[in-house]
Write a protein that holds these residues in place. Structure first.
Motif, mmCIF file in Angstrom:
data_model
loop_
_atom_site.group_PDB
_atom_site.id
_atom_site.type_symbol
_atom_site.label_atom_id
_atom_site.label_comp_id
_atom_site.label_asym_id
_atom_site.label_seq_id
_atom_site.Cartn_x
_atom_site.Cartn_y
_atom_site.Cartn_z
ATOM 1 N N VAL A 175 0.852 -1.196 0.000
ATOM 2 C CA VAL A 175 0.000 0.000 0.000
ATOM 3 C C VAL A 175 0.883 1.239 0.000
ATOM 4 O O VAL A 175 1.749 1.401 0.867
ATOM 5 N N ALA A 176 0.641 2.109 -0.962
ATOM 6 C CA ALA A 176 1.367 3.377 -1.072
ATOM 7 C C ALA A 176 0.463 4.521 -0.625
ATOM 8 O O ALA A 176 -0.772 4.383 -0.612
ATOM 9 N N THR A 177 1.067 5.652 -0.270
ATOM 10 C CA THR A 177 0.254 6.792 0.156
ATOM 11 C C THR A 177 1.020 8.101 -0.001
ATOM 12 O O THR A 177 2.243 8.108 -0.142
ATOM 13 N N LEU A 225 9.058 -5.340 -2.380
ATOM 14 C CA LEU A 225 8.079 -4.564 -1.625
ATOM 15 C C LEU A 225 8.519 -3.110 -1.498
ATOM 16 O O LEU A 225 7.738 -2.185 -1.772
ATOM 17 N N GLU A 226 9.755 -2.893 -1.086
ATOM 18 C CA GLU A 226 10.249 -1.529 -0.912
ATOM 19 C C GLU A 226 10.235 -0.761 -2.227
ATOM 20 O O GLU A 226 9.851 0.414 -2.270
ATOM 21 N N GLN A 227 10.622 -1.428 -3.298
ATOM 22 C CA GLN A 227 10.672 -0.742 -4.585
ATOM 23 C C GLN A 227 9.288 -0.272 -5.025
ATOM 24 O O GLN A 227 9.102 0.896 -5.391
ATOM 25 N N VAL A 228 8.292 -1.161 -4.969
ATOM 26 C CA VAL A 228 6.968 -0.796 -5.490
ATOM 27 C C VAL A 228 6.294 0.242 -4.602
ATOM 28 O O VAL A 228 5.643 1.174 -5.105
ATOM 29 N N VAL A 229 6.442 0.100 -3.276
ATOM 30 C CA VAL A 229 5.783 1.041 -2.370
ATOM 31 C C VAL A 229 6.426 2.421 -2.447
ATOM 32 O O VAL A 229 5.731 3.439 -2.523
ATOM 33 N N GLU A 230 7.753 2.470 -2.461
ATOM 34 C CA GLU A 230 8.430 3.762 -2.486
ATOM 35 C C GLU A 230 8.231 4.478 -3.820
ATOM 36 O O GLU A 230 7.986 5.691 -3.853
ATOM 37 N N GLU A 231 8.321 3.736 -4.918
ATOM 38 C CA GLU A 231 8.134 4.369 -6.229
ATOM 39 C C GLU A 231 6.726 4.923 -6.372
ATOM 40 O O GLU A 231 6.528 6.044 -6.851
ATOM 41 N N ARG A 232 5.737 4.144 -5.950
ATOM 42 C CA ARG A 232 4.361 4.613 -6.110
ATOM 43 C C ARG A 232 4.041 5.733 -5.131
ATOM 44 O O ARG A 232 3.329 6.687 -5.477
ATOM 45 N N LEU A 269 2.690 9.487 -5.992
ATOM 46 C CA LEU A 269 1.504 10.083 -5.374
ATOM 47 C C LEU A 269 1.840 11.401 -4.685
ATOM 48 O O LEU A 269 1.064 12.370 -4.744
ATOM 49 N N MET A 270 3.002 11.457 -4.027
ATOM 50 C CA MET A 270 3.398 12.701 -3.366
ATOM 51 C C MET A 270 3.671 13.802 -4.382
ATOM 52 O O MET A 270 3.321 14.965 -4.172
ATOM 53 N N SER A 271 4.277 13.429 -5.498
ATOM 54 C CA SER A 271 4.501 14.401 -6.568
ATOM 55 C C SER A 271 3.161 14.900 -7.121
ATOM 56 O O SER A 271 2.992 16.103 -7.360
ATOM 57 N N GLU A 272 2.220 13.985 -7.284
ATOM 58 C CA GLU A 272 0.868 14.360 -7.725
ATOM 59 C C GLU A 272 0.234 15.346 -6.753
ATOM 60 O O GLU A 272 -0.524 16.243 -7.149
#
Length: 242
Positions: free
Chosen positions: A179-181, A220-227, A231-234
């Motif tokens: 889960v990314a946020t 896990l770290e790669q997908v969560v951090e990249e996404r 989202l933060m850039s958005e």
């Protein structure tokens, strides 16, 4: 200045209503776990409503929300992502700091929802306790949520992913949903100011069970951090830590 005043008023009324709603649901929650879950979701939805018109934070859950028994490995930036994840999932239970059990209102409801307390700073014992409690909790299936970095992390800060998520992934032999946020851009882990914008929690494609632990943690770290970065850039994050 106006946003600061609104933020203070929002926070004060939020904690007042936590007490009011928590006490109102107490008899139901004492005898029925469904009552505890309904209380927490009611409070969260109240917060979502008030944060929209009081401080201008909108919220959105993206991705496919899992319904069966899965491990949820989430990015943690503030109290807001806890409420959004909990409200989205059918039967969420969190791995959390043991100290939270002694927090008024929150501690009682955490116990009723089968959250798993661990002692920070005692990694080996904490992981063993996690696995034992989770296995014992299979009589009440649900989605087990772990914050892989072990704490709230400010946007832009780099904190390593802890081995506990990998141990649970191996022991449970369940799919893991990352889960990314970006919620920390608007609701920071420290301070009172709340910033207007769209707070997002996104459920990412599941990682199937059976991977080697280190390979799993790296993916896990790669997908969560990249996404999360996307989202933060958005959300307008400029690279300065909150």
């Amino acid at each position: 200045m106006i946003q600061t005043i609104r933020s203070y008023l929002f926070i004060v009324q939020m904690y007042v209503m936590m007490l009011v709603i928590g006490l109102a649901f107490f008899p139901y929650a004492l005898f029925k776990k469904e009552g505890a879950r309904l209380c927490c979701k009611t409070f969260s939805r109240y917060v979502f409503w008030t944060m929209g018109w009081m401080v201008g934070i909108r919220h959105e859950v993206r991705g496919e929300v899992p319904e069966g028994e899965v491990l949820i490995a989430a990015k943690h930036q503030s109290f807001l992502d806890i409420m959004m994840i909990f409200t989205a999932l059918p039967k969420a239970k969190f791995i959390m700091k043991r100290d939270i059990l002694w927090t008024p209102i929150i501690g009682f409801y955490a116990k009723r929802l089968d959250c798993v307390p661990v002692v920070r700073g005692k990694r080996g014992a904490a992981i063993g306790k996690m696995v034992a409690d989770v296995q014992a909790g299979r009589i009440d299936p649900g989605q087990l949520v772990i914050y892989s970095q072990g704490t709230r992390v400010a946007p832009g800060a780099k904190v390593p992913y802890k081995v506990g998520t990998g141990v649970l992934y191996e022991q449970l032999n369940q799919p893991c949903v990352p889960v990314a946020t970006n919620v920390g851009v608007f609701w920071p882990r420290k301070g009172m100011l709340r910033r207007p914008g769209l707070a997002v929690v996104e459920f990412l494609p599941a990682i199937a069970p059976g991977m080697e632990r280190n390979a799993f943690l790296a993916q896990l770290e790669q997908v969560v951090e990249e996404r999360s970065d996307a989202l933060m850039s958005e959300g307008g994050f400029d690279g300065v830590h909150n």
